[in-house]
Write a protein that holds these residues in place. Structure first.
Motif, mmCIF file in Angstrom:
data_model
loop_
_atom_site.group_PDB
_atom_site.id
_atom_site.type_symbol
_atom_site.label_atom_id
_atom_site.label_comp_id
_atom_site.label_asym_id
_atom_site.label_seq_id
_atom_site.Cartn_x
_atom_site.Cartn_y
_atom_site.Cartn_z
ATOM 1 N N UNK A 90 -2.605 -9.599 6.078
ATOM 2 C CA UNK A 90 -1.736 -8.711 6.855
ATOM 3 C C UNK A 90 -2.350 -8.484 8.234
ATOM 4 N N UNK A 91 -1.535 -8.475 9.279
ATOM 5 C CA UNK A 91 -2.048 -8.290 10.635
ATOM 6 C C UNK A 91 -2.707 -6.923 10.769
ATOM 7 N N UNK A 92 -3.631 -6.818 11.714
ATOM 8 C CA UNK A 92 -4.476 -5.625 11.817
ATOM 9 C C UNK A 92 -3.673 -4.365 12.132
ATOM 10 N N UNK A 98 -2.082 -3.314 8.955
ATOM 11 C CA UNK A 98 -3.104 -2.912 7.992
ATOM 12 C C UNK A 98 -3.646 -1.522 8.288
ATOM 13 N N UNK A 99 -3.806 -1.205 9.569
ATOM 14 C CA UNK A 99 -4.284 0.138 9.928
ATOM 15 C C UNK A 99 -3.293 1.204 9.474
ATOM 16 N N UNK A 100 -2.013 0.893 9.575
ATOM 17 C CA UNK A 100 -0.978 1.861 9.209
ATOM 18 C C UNK A 100 -0.906 2.073 7.702
ATOM 19 N N UNK A 101 -1.076 0.994 6.923
ATOM 20 C CA UNK A 101 -0.905 1.096 5.465
ATOM 21 C C UNK A 101 -2.228 1.244 4.721
ATOM 22 N N UNK A 158 7.200 -7.959 1.706
ATOM 23 C CA UNK A 158 6.099 -7.170 1.155
ATOM 24 C C UNK A 158 5.542 -6.232 2.221
ATOM 25 N N UNK A 159 5.371 -6.748 3.441
ATOM 26 C CA UNK A 159 4.889 -5.901 4.542
ATOM 27 C C UNK A 159 5.866 -4.741 4.795
ATOM 28 N N UNK A 160 7.159 -5.050 4.787
ATOM 29 C CA UNK A 160 8.164 -4.011 5.043
ATOM 30 C C UNK A 160 8.154 -2.952 3.936
ATOM 31 N N UNK A 161 7.987 -3.393 2.698
ATOM 32 C CA UNK A 161 7.919 -2.447 1.567
ATOM 33 C C UNK A 161 6.705 -1.537 1.712
ATOM 34 N N UNK A 162 5.566 -2.114 2.066
ATOM 35 C CA UNK A 162 4.354 -1.308 2.235
ATOM 36 C C UNK A 162 4.501 -0.320 3.395
ATOM 37 N N UNK A 163 5.144 -0.746 4.472
ATOM 38 C CA UNK A 163 5.362 0.151 5.601
ATOM 39 C C UNK A 163 6.286 1.312 5.224
ATOM 40 N N UNK A 164 7.326 1.020 4.462
ATOM 41 C CA UNK A 164 8.220 2.080 4.006
ATOM 42 C C UNK A 164 7.487 3.063 3.102
ATOM 43 N N UNK A 165 6.616 2.551 2.237
ATOM 44 C CA UNK A 165 5.860 3.424 1.342
ATOM 45 C C UNK A 165 4.861 4.274 2.116
ATOM 46 N N UNK A 166 4.248 3.689 3.150
ATOM 47 C CA UNK A 166 3.328 4.471 3.980
ATOM 48 C C UNK A 166 4.069 5.590 4.702
ATOM 49 N N UNK A 167 5.270 5.319 5.184
ATOM 50 C CA UNK A 167 6.091 6.363 5.801
ATOM 51 C C UNK A 167 6.393 7.473 4.803
ATOM 52 N N UNK A 168 6.800 7.066 3.604
ATOM 53 C CA UNK A 168 7.169 8.052 2.599
ATOM 54 C C UNK A 168 5.965 8.881 2.171
ATOM 55 N N UNK A 169 4.800 8.250 2.115
ATOM 56 C CA UNK A 169 3.594 8.983 1.769
ATOM 57 C C UNK A 169 3.317 10.084 2.787
ATOM 58 N N UNK A 170 3.543 9.770 4.060
ATOM 59 C CA UNK A 170 3.363 10.777 5.102
ATOM 60 C C UNK A 170 4.404 11.888 4.962
#
Length: 297
Positions: free
Chosen positions: A108-110, A113-116, A164-176
């Motif tokens: 995953x690009x840096x 990766x920093x966001x998730x 997969x990247x988009x799913x992880x980004x959505x989950x990171x948003x929801x976690x916040x």
């Protein structure tokens, strides 16, 4: 027969052979694997796999290391590499399990990766209850990933990676949004993540705080300040906590003797291990094991 010396490591649950494929990922309905097992997945861990369990509806009793939680409704459960986990689902629970090989995560690009990053290193349960619109944003990505898995179309691997990247980004948003934790990674956050990664590699060697600071190119005082600011713990406390966690895992999920666990964790004297464990938990190892030998309800 599983050796008494090890907590089971599986590729996917029940599959003992690691699929050595850097493009590997898998998605399946919770029902497809768990219904034939009485909707129960016994304690195990993955050496090279990261998992996301997405509950759309239903009920799950989850155990991650020595922590147990009952979940009802819509949740995402993050299971990082090496974490012992087990599940008891209510029949007809609707959801998906996404399994991702470590090389896919590493690639995953840096910026992403920093966001998730908080999702990748700490087990967590992220609620979607009373937030149907957010789950509605996520679920089409899940369905698209399922379709891509079974399509021989050109560029399938690349499309799956983006999904997969988009799913992880959505989950990171929801976690916040759900208040789990702040995903902004400061320089000190990154230092602590690097420290945790080093501890994971060397905790059985009983490295000193100074050795970790040296490996990170920092003074011990500076590293301690970062630890106390981010985690409210010293470096020494963090090292001891990781040893304690692995000791609990082995006592809970393996049939090793206390002496074998002591040597497995790098203690030269089983008596010293017992004193360490009692001091850190309040219980001798044998008493902790006996008190914990209860089935998950």
């Amino acid at each position: 027969m599983t050796s008494k010396h090890k907590i089971p490591h599986f590729a996917l649950y029940g599959e003992s052979n690691w699929i050595d494929d850097p493009e590997f990922f898998h998605i399946e309905a919770i029902e497809s694997r768990s219904s034939d097992l009485g909707w129960k997945i016994k304690p195990h861990r993955h050496a090279q796999l990261f998992q996301i369990l997405l509950l759309k509806s239903g009920k799950a009793n989850i155990r991650i290391d020595d922590q147990q939680q009952n979940l009802l409704g819509s949740w995402a459960i993050m299971v990082p590499v090496g974490v012992v986990h087990s599940f008891q689902f209510a029949p007809d629970t609707d959801g998906r399990v996404i399994t991702i090989a470590v090389p896919v995560i590493d690639d995953i690009d840096e910026a992403t990766k920093r966001f998730i990053k908080p999702l990748l290193h700490q087990p967590s349960c992220i609620s979607f209850n009373n937030q149907d619109s957010l789950l509605a944003d996520l679920w089409p990505l899940i369905e698209q990933l399922e379709k891509e898995l079974h399509r021989p179309h050109e560029g399938r691997g690349l499309m799956c990676r983006h999904l997969i990247h988009a799913i992880l980004l959505q989950l990171a948003r929801q976690q916040t949004i759900s208040g789990e934790q702040n995903t902004t990674m400061s320089a000190q956050d990154q230092q602590i993540q690097s420290l945790k990664a080093l501890i994971e590699l060397h905790y059985k060697e009983h490295w000193s705080s100074d050795q970790y600071a040296c490996a990170l190119g920092m003074s011990i005082s500076r590293l301690n300040r970062a630890c106390k600011l981010i985690l409210q713990q010293s470096v020494h406390d963090l090292i001891q906590s990781r040893l304690q966690l692995e000791a609990k895992r082995q006592l809970l999920y393996s049939r090793q003797t206390i002496e074998e666990i002591a040597y497995h964790l790098g203690f030269k004297d089983p008596g010293y291990f017992s004193r360490f464990f009692k001091k850190s938990t309040g219980y001798p190892p044998g008493r902790f094991r006996a008190a914990s030998q209860q089935p998950i309800q």
